[in-house]
Design a protein around this motif. Structure first.
Motif: not given
Length: 263
Positions: A152-157, A164-172
Motif C-alpha cells: 500500500g503506497i500512500p496516495i496523498k493530497k 493506497f495503491n496496492k501494487t504487490g510484488l514480482k519477486s520475493l
C-alpha cells in the motif's frame, strides 16, 4: 477470488507499527520499553504489536525470533525485505485487520472505500472502526510494509493520505517464501503443498504478498542455495514438499548462519 475474513476487533489505539519504534526495539531490546519518548497509549499499542509479531512472549520476554531478526536487521539493513517480510507474515497470521487487507487484490483503494469494506467485515459502525483504519493506515505509511512489500503506497493530497495503491510484488526472497510456507504447514499440519491450490487460501504467500504463483515459483528457483530446505515434485507441477522435521524458525536460523544476499 477474494476470501472473506471476519475482522474481530482493534487493540492498537489507532496506532500502527512504526519503523522507528521497531528499529529502536531491535537496537535497545527491553530497555526501549522502559526508556522511550512514546506516550502511554503508544507504548501499550507497541507491546501488542511486539506480541503479534512474535518478538516477545506473553511475559514480555524476548523470543528466539527477536534474536534472529535483530541479526538480520544489523547485517542486511533497516529496509531488508526479509526483516519486514517476516514481520508482515506474523501480523497477517495473528491479526485479523492485516489478514483481511492481505486478501484484497492489486488496486487503488480510497479512504472511504477501505472504511466501508472494514465495516462489512467488522459488522459494527463505531469509533473502533476508525481506529482500525488508522492502524492499517499508519502501518502501511510509517513502515516499509507499504512500499517495499507493495502492500500500500500512500496516495496523498498535500500531507493528507487519501488512500493506497496496492501494487504487490514480482519477486520475493526465497527465505520469506519458505518461512511463510513452513508457518502455514505448522498451522495446517500439511507438508505437501500444491502452490496453485494454495494461491486463494488464507495465510498463503500469494495472498500475504499479493504475488502470482508463477512469480513465487520463479523466486524460489532463483534461490537455488536454499533448495535443501524443500523438494519440488517432478510428477506434479506446483507441488512443493517440505521437511516435516523443520519449523519456520529453522528456516531463519539457516539463513542467519549463511551469507546475507538480498534479491
Amino acid at each position: 477470488m477474494n476470501t472473506y475474513v471476519k475482522i474481530k476487533g482493534f487493540k492498537y489505539n489507532s496506532f500502527g507499527l512504526r519503523q522507528e519504534w521497531l528499529y529502536s526495539f531491535l537496537t535497545n531490546e527491553e530497555n526501549f520499553l522502559k526508556e522511550n519518548n512514546l506516550g502511554p497509549k503508544q507504548i501499550e499499542a507497541f507491546i501488542y504489536f511486539l506480541k503479534d509479531c512474535e518478538l516477545i512472549d506473553k511475559n514480555r520476554n524476548l523470543t528466539l525470533l527477536f534474536e534472529i531478526l535483530k541479526s538480520i536487521y544489523l547485517k542486511d539493513g533497516p529496509y531488508s525485505q526479509i526483516l519486514w517480510g517476516i514481520i508482515w507474515i506474523n501480523l497477517c497470521f495473528n491479526v485479523s485487520i492485516f489478514n483481511w487487507w492481505a486478501t484484497l487484490p492489486i488496486g487503488i483503494y480510497h479512504r472511504k472505500e477501505i472504511i466501508n469494506i472494514i465495516l462489512l467485515n467488522y459488522g459494527k459502525n463505531n469509533r473502533s472502526l476508525i481506529s482500525g483504519f488508522n492502524t492499517l493506515k499508519e502501518t502501511l505509511s510509517k513502515s516499509p510494509i507499504g512500499e517495499i512489500l507493495g502492500q500500500g503506497i500512500p496516495i496523498k493530497k498535500g500531507k493528507i493520505i487519501q488512500g493506497f495503491n496496492k501494487t504487490g510484488l514480482k519477486s520475493l526472497h526465497p527465505i520469506v517464501i519458505l518461512y511463510n510456507l513452513y508457518k502455514y504447514a505448522e498451522k495446517e499440519n500439511l507438508y505437501e503443498i500444491d502452490l496453485y491450490s494454495l494461491e486463494n487460501t488464507l495465510y498463503s504467500p500469494q495472498k500475504i504478498f499479493t504475488i502470482s504463483t508463477k512469480d513465487l515459483q520463479k523466486s524460489l528457483l532463483d534461490g537455488s542455495q536454499y533448495s535443501n530446505l524443500y523438494r519440488l515434485s517432478f510428477d506434479r507441477l506446483g507441488l512443493i514438499i517440505l521437511n516435516d522435521s523443520l519449523k519456520a524458525i529453522n528456516i531463519l536460523e539457516n539463513y542467519v548462519g549463511g551469507e546475507k544476499n538480498e534479491i
